[in-house]
Design an enzyme around this catalytic site. Structure first.
Site, PDB file in Angstrom:
ATOM      1  CG  HIS A 268      -2.075   0.822   1.263  1.00  0.00           C
ATOM      2  ND1 HIS A 268      -2.439   1.641   0.231  1.00  0.00           N
ATOM      3  CD2 HIS A 268      -2.995   1.078   2.265  1.00  0.00           C
ATOM      4  CE1 HIS A 268      -3.505   2.352   0.578  1.00  0.00           C
ATOM      5  NE2 HIS A 268      -3.852   2.031   1.807  1.00  0.00           N
ATOM      6  CG  HIS A 307      -4.238   0.588  -8.116  1.00  0.00           C
ATOM      7  ND1 HIS A 307      -5.577   0.541  -7.821  1.00  0.00           N
ATOM      8  CD2 HIS A 307      -3.678   1.452  -7.237  1.00  0.00           C
ATOM      9  CE1 HIS A 307      -5.811   1.344  -6.804  1.00  0.00           C
ATOM     10  NE2 HIS A 307      -4.694   1.910  -6.424  1.00  0.00           N
ATOM     11  CG  ASP A 363       2.992   4.453  -3.864  1.00  0.00           C
ATOM     12  OD1 ASP A 363       2.956   5.557  -3.303  1.00  0.00           O
ATOM     13  OD2 ASP A 363       2.259   3.506  -3.569  1.00  0.00           O
TER      14      ASP A 363
HETATM   15  N1  CMC Z   1       4.995  -6.841 -10.416  1.00  0.00           N
HETATM   16  C1  CMC Z   1       4.885  -8.045 -11.031  1.00  0.00           C
HETATM   17  N2  CMC Z   1       3.739  -8.739 -11.110  1.00  0.00           N
HETATM   18  C2  CMC Z   1       2.646  -8.211 -10.553  1.00  0.00           C
HETATM   19  C3  CMC Z   1       2.662  -6.962  -9.895  1.00  0.00           C
HETATM   20  C4  CMC Z   1       3.900  -6.275  -9.846  1.00  0.00           C
HETATM   21  N3  CMC Z   1       3.996  -5.075  -9.230  1.00  0.00           N
HETATM   22  N4  CMC Z   1       1.433  -6.670  -9.423  1.00  0.00           N
HETATM   23  C5  CMC Z   1       0.650  -7.708  -9.761  1.00  0.00           C
HETATM   24  N5  CMC Z   1       1.379  -8.637 -10.451  1.00  0.00           N
HETATM   25  C6  CMC Z   1       0.882  -9.884 -11.041  1.00  0.00           C
HETATM   26  C7  CMC Z   1       0.640 -10.940  -9.977  1.00  0.00           C
HETATM   27  O1  CMC Z   1       1.764 -11.733  -9.780  1.00  0.00           O
HETATM   28  C8  CMC Z   1      -0.512 -11.702 -10.591  1.00  0.00           C
HETATM   29  O2  CMC Z   1       0.012 -12.524 -11.606  1.00  0.00           O
HETATM   30  P1  CMC Z   1      -0.601 -14.007 -11.841  1.00  0.00           P
HETATM   31  O3  CMC Z   1      -2.004 -13.776 -12.319  1.00  0.00           O
HETATM   32  O4  CMC Z   1       0.290 -14.630 -12.851  1.00  0.00           O
HETATM   33  O5  CMC Z   1      -0.547 -14.687 -10.506  1.00  0.00           O
HETATM   34  C9  CMC Z   1      -1.342 -10.619 -11.286  1.00  0.00           C
HETATM   35  O6  CMC Z   1      -0.406  -9.589 -11.616  1.00  0.00           O
HETATM   36  C10 CMC Z   1      -2.460 -10.041 -10.439  1.00  0.00           C
HETATM   37  O7  CMC Z   1      -1.923  -9.645  -9.177  1.00  0.00           O
HETATM   38  P2  CMC Z   1      -2.766  -9.607  -7.850  1.00  0.00           P
HETATM   39  O8  CMC Z   1      -1.812  -9.690  -6.693  1.00  0.00           O
HETATM   40  O9  CMC Z   1      -3.881 -10.605  -7.915  1.00  0.00           O
HETATM   41  O10 CMC Z   1      -3.416  -8.172  -7.931  1.00  0.00           O
HETATM   42  P3  CMC Z   1      -4.033  -7.399  -6.708  1.00  0.00           P
HETATM   43  O11 CMC Z   1      -5.108  -6.542  -7.267  1.00  0.00           O
HETATM   44  O12 CMC Z   1      -4.393  -8.310  -5.605  1.00  0.00           O
HETATM   45  O13 CMC Z   1      -2.801  -6.500  -6.193  1.00  0.00           O
HETATM   46  C11 CMC Z   1      -1.284  -4.737  -5.814  1.00  0.00           C
HETATM   47  C12 CMC Z   1      -2.659  -5.140  -6.380  1.00  0.00           C
HETATM   48  C13 CMC Z   1      -1.156  -3.213  -5.800  1.00  0.00           C
HETATM   49  C14 CMC Z   1      -1.195  -5.216  -4.349  1.00  0.00           C
HETATM   50  C15 CMC Z   1      -0.182  -5.373  -6.669  1.00  0.00           C
HETATM   51  O14 CMC Z   1      -0.259  -4.941  -7.994  1.00  0.00           O
HETATM   52  C16 CMC Z   1       1.242  -5.130  -6.112  1.00  0.00           C
HETATM   53  O15 CMC Z   1       1.692  -5.873  -5.239  1.00  0.00           O
HETATM   54  N6  CMC Z   1       1.956  -4.046  -6.612  1.00  0.00           N
HETATM   55  C17 CMC Z   1       3.262  -3.705  -6.097  1.00  0.00           C
HETATM   56  C18 CMC Z   1       3.104  -2.868  -4.823  1.00  0.00           C
HETATM   57  C19 CMC Z   1       2.634  -1.458  -5.109  1.00  0.00           C
HETATM   58  O16 CMC Z   1       3.122  -0.774  -5.989  1.00  0.00           O
HETATM   59  N7  CMC Z   1       1.650  -1.000  -4.300  1.00  0.00           N
HETATM   60  C20 CMC Z   1       1.121   0.352  -4.388  1.00  0.00           C
HETATM   61  C21 CMC Z   1      -0.309   0.376  -4.808  1.00  0.00           C
HETATM   62  S1  CMC Z   1      -0.864   2.025  -5.266  1.00  0.00           S
HETATM   63  C22 CMC Z   1      -0.762   2.946  -3.825  1.00  0.00           C
HETATM   64  C23 CMC Z   1      -1.902   2.697  -2.916  1.00  0.00           C
HETATM   65  O17 CMC Z   1      -1.887   1.664  -2.221  1.00  0.00           O
HETATM   66  O18 CMC Z   1      -2.815   3.519  -2.853  1.00  0.00           O
END
Ligand code: CMC
Length: 428
Positions: A268, A307, A363
């Site tokens: 986050h 995201h 971010d």
């Molecule tokens: N790098 C590589 N792969 C990724 C990433 C990433 N940053 N984010 C998601 N994926 C892949 C993930 O491995 C999955 O692949 P597969 O379908 O093959 O298993 C797919 O994309 C979907 O990911 P998810 O975890 O199911 O997606 P989510 O909606 O649960 O997660 C997230 C969203 C923000 C937690 C995630 O994208 C992430 O961990 N990003 C990196 C951390 C980050 O930048 N966070 C800041 C968010 S914006 C600021 C705020 O929080 O307001």
């Protein structure tokens, strides 16, 4: 039969149920009537991480993730970032409308005149270890604030609630700056009422022996814009935490400390800190392709990418890229920006990221700007928490006024042992 209903057929029993559809949703409680027999508890929905569950009705912020749209109270984020100020946006988010000139001046006056914290707060913060993480200090000190105001728990008294909202918005920059000064071993600096919200924050952060700190207008404006972009983002993890804690009718300081705790995590608001560490680790533009390959293999995630809601370019990230250029004109260009731009270019052309709709989020560029402005990496999550305080409080206030909101208490699907008898230790 009316069209705005959903017919559900339970193939276990052959029975059909008709449930109303309102605002494209059905009420989860309407599923409870679906039973195999009278003793059955009834159907629930299972939704880890609330990926498809609306927990509230809200009129504050719209995030249209498919189209990359963000609006506060109907106003597009781009227009607010271009033309407004952080405190005006704060008023808008909290009250629903842009302020009149008089209302704005009163609001700015009130915030400016609540920025000082009790002397005991200084003592309290001095007790942290010399290398304490600023976000840990911020979270604990915000929680401690509730003990300074006897009316903090008077949440249904409008006057007391408004005062505590004002106090929180006014004091979070002071606490944030003190956490930095503590980390650096510098004396805490008092607020300067002649400066703007962000100008005063820069002063409390960076003022040394000079009589008056004069913030650079371009940097002051850049920080103001960054604060506008971070002010609210509807039902994200930390806001949901704020609402959840608030639903037990806890005071806003305790609820906000909990929300800030949720923000701290690297998935986050802690992501901006991780982005910078990642860019430093990559070290050079030539190492980017290899780094992206490793992310695709699942060794780690690209921080600042992806995201839960945006499946398109995050509109905040687009705007932040512009702010970066304004800041670099004053501070000089950060070498990390070239690595970031290359990382974005390669990732956006790669099937892995395209198929999963992974774009840079807010971010991705904010950390590079903060670093160029002289903020140490560990204070980045705090720089997110300061403006988000406005969104948390607006969402908390909305929840308190919403008669449909009971205490938050989800259900579980229990898959553990059935009843069994205790076995004495010598018999196990
Ligand atoms: N790098 C590589 N792969 C990724 C990433 C990433 N940053 N984010 C998601 N994926 C892949 C993930 O491995 C999955 O692949 P597969 O379908 O093959 O298993 C797919 O994309 C979907 O990911 P998810 O975890 O199911 O997606 P989510 O909606 O649960 O997660 C997230 C969203 C923000 C937690 C995630 O994208 C992430 O961990 N990003 C990196 C951390 C980050 O930048 N966070 C800041 C968010 S914006 C600021 C705020 O929080 O307001």
């Amino acid at each position: 039969m009316a069209n705005d209903t959903l017919t559900i057929k339970d193939n276990r029993t052959g029975k059909e149920y008709e449930v109303p559809i309102e605002n494209d949703t059905i009420k989860a409680m309407d599923l409870r009537q679906i039973k195999v027999n009278d003793a059955d508890f009834g159907m629930m929905s299972y939704d880890p991480g609330f990926k498809n569950t609306a927990n509230t009705k809200s009129t504050i912020t719209l995030v249209d993730g498919g189209n990359g749209i963000l609006r506060y109270r109907g106003y597009p984020i781009e227009q607010l970032a271009e033309s407004s100020t952080f405190l005006e946006v704060a008023y808008l988010i909290l009250n629903g409308e842009l302020p009149s000139k008089d209302a704005y001046e009163k609001w700015v006056y009130d915030i400016t005149h609540h920025t000082i914290v009790h002397e005991n707060i200084k003592d309290l913060m001095s007790a942290f270890r010399y290398d304490a993480h600023p976000m840990g200090m911020f979270i604990s000190t915000v929680a401690a604030l509730s003990t300074f105001y006897s009316d903090s728990g008077d949440i249904f008294n409008e006057e007391a609630r408004d005062l505590n909202i004002t106090r929180l918005i006014a004091k979070v920059p002071t606490i944030a700056a003190f956490s930095y000064r503590h980390l650096m071993g510098f004396p805490y600096k008092l607020p300067d009422n002649n400066l703007s919200y962000t100008g005063n924050f820069l002063s409390m952060m960076f003022k040394m022996a000079e009589l008056r700190y004069e913030p650079n207008p371009a940097l002051e404006r850049a920080l103001d814009v960054l604060f506008i972009l971070h002010a609210d983002h509807e039902q994200n993890c930390s806001t949901t935490t704020m609402r959840t804690i608030g639903s037990s009718q806890a005071d806003p300081y305790s609820a906000l400390a909990g929300a800030a705790g949720a923000l701290y995590g690297p998935l986050h608001g802690g992501a901006n800190e991780k982005v910078l560490r990642m860019l430093r680790e990559i070290g050079d533009v030539k190492n980017v392709p290899d780094y992206v390959e490793r992310a695709k293999k699942g060794e780690f995630r690209l921080m600042g990418f992806g995201h839960r809601v945006y499946k398109n370019y995050d509109p905040r990230a687009k705007f932040i890229k512009k702010v970066a250029e304004d800041v670099f004109e004053v501070t000089g260009r950060s070498p990390l920006i070239d690595i970031a731009v290359e990382l974005e270019r390669i990732a956006l052309e790669d099937d892995y990221f395209v198929e999963r709709k992974l774009y840079p989020n807010v971010d991705f560029y904010s950390g590079i700007i903060y670093e160029a402005m002289g903020f140490p990496v560990s204070i980045f999550p705090v720089l997110f928490a300061v403006p988000r305080t406005v969104g948390w409080l607006a969402q908390w206030q909305e929840m308190l006024a919403d008669k449909e909101q009971p205490i938050a208490r989800p259900r579980q699907v229990y898959l553990g042992e059935g009843e069994r008898d205790y076995v004495a230790m010598d018999k196990r």
